[in-house]
Enzyme design. Structure first.
Site, PDB file in Angstrom:
ATOM      1  N   SER A 140       0.854  -1.193   0.000  1.00  0.00           N
ATOM      2  CA  SER A 140       0.000   0.000   0.000  1.00  0.00           C
ATOM      3  C   SER A 140       0.884   1.235   0.000  1.00  0.00           C
ATOM      4  CB  SER A 140      -0.884   0.026   1.248  1.00  0.00           C
ATOM      5  OG  SER A 140      -1.518   1.287   1.375  1.00  0.00           O
ATOM      6  N   TYR A 153      -0.677  -0.467  10.426  1.00  0.00           N
ATOM      7  CA  TYR A 153      -1.007  -0.908   9.066  1.00  0.00           C
ATOM      8  C   TYR A 153       0.095  -0.470   8.099  1.00  0.00           C
ATOM      9  CZ  TYR A 153      -3.504  -1.223   4.596  1.00  0.00           C
ATOM     10  OH  TYR A 153      -3.857  -1.517   3.298  1.00  0.00           O
TER      11      TYR A 153
END
Ligand SMILES: NC(=O)c1ccc[n+]([C@@H]2O[C@H](COP(=O)([O-])OP(=O)(O)OC[C@H]3O[C@@H](n4cnc5c(N)ncnc54)[C@H](OP(=O)(O)O)[C@@H]3O)[C@@H](O)[C@H]2O)c1
Length: 268
Positions: A140, A153
């Site tokens: 990501s 995350y």
């Protein structure tokens, strides 16, 4: 006629994983689809068999369960038909660092990093031995952005990028292709799972566009594919800066600006 490799996709019950499944089925690949929600996988599998005339197998598994993970590792080690691993399953972070419990931290890190690494490690020796195969890891752009307030995350996604870069160096000389795909905001259920209304985001990519772009990178055998990055040279500059930094690491001595003051200036 050469047989196309079977594609093994984690997190295939929705979003990016389900879209990869649809795209690879269209290309004529047989599939193994993995996620927790078996009925959604079964529905997708039935649709893909019908539309694309490929074999689709469903494996219900929770990648945070040691028993489930180890069964998947065995399958990846033993099934020589599997020639592409799409390491896609991932979970978002809800709330900031101060709001996390031991359980949410454990689950997030286990799914986003440990499971992904173990599946890659299960299949890599077979790929290296046969001199073929592809491992695709979904990272990501959050892995570049501590500013986004998703520290755990983002850290897992920075891990995914680093791991992919390292695996590429180790495995590409043996004929194994490794790709890191770094999406930005993409319209999937992950937002709902994080407690965020996707419609409140200023910009969102549709999931089909994301996966189609990722597959352009895959077909080019690109190491790092960032579909929403419009100036490709930015990545080259970042990677160049990293290599420049490494060239200024001298292991024998601390840098001048960390040298203690001259003895005479020091208080004893
Ligand atoms: N959408 C975005 O904006 C975005 C941006 C950057 C990166 N990504 C990354 O893209 C990947 C796919 O996410 P997505 O956006 O497609 O989200 P999604 O629609 O929520 O899909 C996540 C998938 O992972 C599966 N999964 C979740 N927990 C699991 C577990 N414990 N064991 C096995 N499977 C599990 C889910 O299926 P079950 O619930 O059935 O298990 C689902 O199939 C993730 O790695 C995510 O971090 C997404």
């Amino acid at each position: 006629m050469t047989t196309l490799p079977t594609v093994f996709i984690t997190g295939a019950s929705s979003g990016i994983g389900a879209t990869y499944a649809e795209r690879f089925a269209r290309r004529g690949h047989d599939l193994v689809l993995v996620a927790r929600d078996k009925s959604r996988l079964d529905n997708l599998a039935a649709r893909l068999r019908e539309a694309s005339d490929v074999a689709v197998e469903v494996l219900q598994a929770d990648l945070t369960s040691p028993a489930d993970l180890s069964a998947l590792e065995t399958r990846l080690r033993d099934d020589a038909r599997i020639g592409v691993l799409i390491n896609n399953a991932g979970t978002p972070q809800s709330g900031g660092f101060l709001e996390q419990s031991a359980e949410t931290i454990e689950r997030l890190i286990t799914l986003n990093t440990t499971a992904l690494t173990r599946l890659a490690a299960a299949i890599a020796p077979r790929f290296a031995q046969s001199g073929t195969g592809a491992i695709v890891n979904i990272g990501s752009v959050v892995g570049f952005a501590p500013e986004f307030g998703m520290s755990i995350y983002g850290a897992t996604k920075a891990f995914v990028l680093f791991l992919s870069q390292g695996l590429n160096l180790e495995l590409s000389p043996k004929g194994v292709y490794v790709q890191a795909v770094l999406p930005a905001s993409t319209r999937t259920e992950i937002w709902e799972r994080a407690g965020i209304d996707v419609n409140t985001l200023p910009e969102v990519m549709e999931v089909g566009e994301l996966v189609d772009a990722a597959l352009v990178g895959f077909d080019r055998r690109e190491l790092v594919t960032i579909p929403p990055l419009h100036v490709a040279e930015r990545w080259d500059a970042l990677d160049g800066a990293r290599q420049g930094l490494m060239s200024d690491i001298r292991q024998a001595h601390a840098a001048e600006h960390y040298q203690p003051q001259a003895r005479g200036d020091r208080k004893n």
